[in-house]
Design an enzyme around this catalytic site. Structure first.
Site, mmCIF file in Angstrom:
data_model
loop_
_atom_site.group_PDB
_atom_site.id
_atom_site.type_symbol
_atom_site.label_atom_id
_atom_site.label_comp_id
_atom_site.label_asym_id
_atom_site.label_seq_id
_atom_site.Cartn_x
_atom_site.Cartn_y
_atom_site.Cartn_z
ATOM 1 N N ASP A 10 0.777 -1.178 0.063
ATOM 2 C CA ASP A 10 -0.056 0.056 0.027
ATOM 3 C C ASP A 10 0.763 1.096 -0.126
ATOM 4 O OD1 ASP A 10 -0.754 0.893 3.415
ATOM 5 O OD2 ASP A 10 1.038 -0.427 2.724
ATOM 6 N N ASP A 15 6.921 0.842 1.998
ATOM 7 C CA ASP A 15 6.391 -0.195 0.796
ATOM 8 C C ASP A 15 7.118 0.006 -0.375
ATOM 9 O OD1 ASP A 15 3.752 0.977 2.311
ATOM 10 O OD2 ASP A 15 3.344 -1.276 1.668
ATOM 11 N N ASN A 39 -2.290 3.202 3.149
ATOM 12 C CA ASN A 39 -1.616 4.452 3.382
ATOM 13 C C ASN A 39 -2.389 5.528 2.753
ATOM 14 O OD1 ASN A 39 0.510 3.617 5.230
ATOM 15 N ND2 ASN A 39 1.539 2.631 3.459
ATOM 16 N N THR A 123 2.546 -5.994 3.219
ATOM 17 C CA THR A 123 2.917 -5.064 3.825
ATOM 18 C C THR A 123 1.867 -3.860 4.017
ATOM 19 O OG1 THR A 123 3.730 -3.852 1.915
ATOM 20 C CG2 THR A 123 5.393 -5.506 2.980
ATOM 21 N N PHE A 164 -1.164 0.182 12.448
ATOM 22 C CA PHE A 164 -1.946 0.650 11.341
ATOM 23 C C PHE A 164 -2.563 -0.435 10.435
ATOM 24 C CE2 PHE A 164 -3.806 3.569 8.330
ATOM 25 C CZ PHE A 164 -3.576 3.221 7.045
ATOM 26 N N ASN A 165 -1.737 -1.508 9.985
ATOM 27 C CA ASN A 165 -2.110 -2.386 8.908
ATOM 28 C C ASN A 165 -2.968 -3.357 9.274
ATOM 29 O OD1 ASN A 165 -0.295 -1.394 6.955
ATOM 30 N ND2 ASN A 165 0.937 -3.052 7.529
ATOM 31 N N HIS A 238 9.681 -0.025 7.770
ATOM 32 C CA HIS A 238 8.799 -1.246 8.451
ATOM 33 C C HIS A 238 8.913 -2.384 7.477
ATOM 34 C CE1 HIS A 238 6.983 1.530 11.478
ATOM 35 N NE2 HIS A 238 6.629 2.223 10.386
ATOM 36 N N ASP A 239 8.185 -2.035 6.194
ATOM 37 C CA ASP A 239 7.830 -3.149 5.190
ATOM 38 C C ASP A 239 9.158 -3.880 4.669
ATOM 39 O OD1 ASP A 239 5.402 -1.104 3.909
ATOM 40 O OD2 ASP A 239 5.316 -2.394 5.555
HETATM 41 O O1 RIB Z 1 2.309 0.557 10.775
HETATM 42 C C1 RIB Z 1 3.234 0.716 9.587
HETATM 43 C C2 RIB Z 1 2.603 0.097 8.463
HETATM 44 O O2 RIB Z 1 1.456 0.808 8.017
HETATM 45 C C3 RIB Z 1 3.469 0.034 7.149
HETATM 46 O O3 RIB Z 1 3.324 -1.097 6.411
HETATM 47 C C4 RIB Z 1 3.192 1.403 6.505
HETATM 48 O O4 RIB Z 1 3.627 1.245 5.171
HETATM 49 C C5 RIB Z 1 1.600 1.330 6.718
HETATM 50 O O5 RIB Z 1 1.303 0.551 5.777
HETATM 51 CA CA CA Z 2 2.766 -0.591 3.919
#
Ligand code: RIB
Ligand code: CA
Length: 308
Positions: A10, A15, A39, A123, A164-165, A238-239
């Site tokens: 996303d 990403d 996102n 991701t 978030f994801n 993160h990803d």
């Molecule tokens: O919380 C971080 C995640 O949420 C990451 O994958 C970022 O790209 C968002 O998608």
């Molecule tokens: Ca992401």
């Protein structure tokens, strides 16, 4: 033998860097990139994916997936990734087109080709993955494992409890975590160890290529929002951690734990509840990422970026 993967994204700044790693590392066979709303809205996350692939000359098919979560309303993270979802760099008009086939049908079609061979690396929110599992449960035979960026056993980032994801589509996460497939959760407790400090950005800048320039511009914007929103001294990629783990398992220490998704609509909605002490008596269903070998992680990413 290369590891066959599908990257479900996303974009999203992190990403975008994960796409660069997944598309170029010699150990991976990136069968396709599937896109989900997260996102930003789907139209933007698809365009961002196409722009990254076009800019980096990545010849991998891109598939548009779900525009909204299974049940709840879509939420985006414009406060982190900007109005475009990939603010910072200016991308030339993309020459790459999205495939006609939908992401969920591509995932199903690709999984059914194999026998426990395909690694799914989501991701973003897990809507595409969950729908593929719901629509065609037989795909499990083709999936070796799911290595996802999402969740947290500590603090959340979109709410105090939830990452978030997972928070964007908790019901989809429930489907994935309860699928019975091998799941590795690369959550915030791990990914916050992958902060792109100035010395890392400088190493990337030294690559001195058009792709490296875009990554630096992405990190500058990402760093600005992470400082403003979270007070972080550097932005966490993160990803990229999830892709790096599939490339080299020795980069991350994990522990198998019982993990359930809170789908109750309260203050912990979307929380990944990790039972470290086994007090629930539930079976351990998820490998939870605990510790990152940071030096080797950055070496891997930078060595791969140098190949563009
Ligand atoms: O919380 C971080 C995640 O949420 C990451 O994958 C970022 O790209 C968002 O998608
Ligand atoms: Ca992401």
């Amino acid at each position: 033998m290369k590891t066959k993967i599908i990257l479900d994204v996303d974009p999203g700044h992190d990403d975008a860097v994960a796409i660069l790693l997944a598309a170029k590392h010699e150990s991976l066979d990136l069968r396709g990139i599937t896109v989900v709303a997260g996102n930003q809205v789907l139209e933007k996350t698809v365009q961002n994916t196409l722009n990254m692939c076009s800019m980096a000359e990545i010849d991998v098919p891109v598939y548009a997936g779900q525009a909204s979560p299974l049940f709840r309303d879509q939420e985006v993270a414009a406060n982190i990734h900007g109005e475009s979802g990939l603010d910072g760099p200016q991308f030339p008009e993309s020459t790459k087109q999205v495939e006609a086939q939908g992401a969920v049908d591509f995932i199903i079609e690709e999984c059914l080709k194999y026998d426990k061979e395909l690694v799914l690396i989501p991701t973003g929110p897990l809507t595409n993955i969950a729908l593929a599992l719901i629509k065609e449960p037989r795909i499990k035979k083709g999936i070796k494992e799911i290595v996802l960026m999402g969740g947290a056993y500590g603090l959340g980032n979109h709410t105090p409890s939830a990452e978030f994801n997972i928070y964007v589509d908790p019901e989809a996460a429930h489907v994935v975590f309860e699928s019975g497939l091998p799941v590795t959760m690369v959550g915030l407790d791990l990914t916050h160890q992958a902060k792109a400090y100035p010395h890392v950005v400088e190493r990337i800048k030294q690559i001195n290529s058009p792709v490296a320039k875009v990554v630096v511009e992405l990190l500058e914007f990402f760093g600005f929002t992470y400082e403003r929103v979270f007070g972080f001294e550097a932005p966490p990629l993160h990803d990229v951690c999830a892709v790096a783990y599939v490339i080299d398992r020795s980069l991350i220490k994990t522990r198998k734990l019982p993990v359930v998704i809170d789908t109750n609509k309260g203050p912990c909605y979307g929380r990944t509840v990790c039972d470290f002490y086994g007090v629930t008596g539930k079976p351990a269903n998820v490998d939870v990422a605990l510790e990152l070998d940071q030096d080797r992680f950055w070496d891997l990413l930078i060595e791969t970026l140098q190949k563009y």
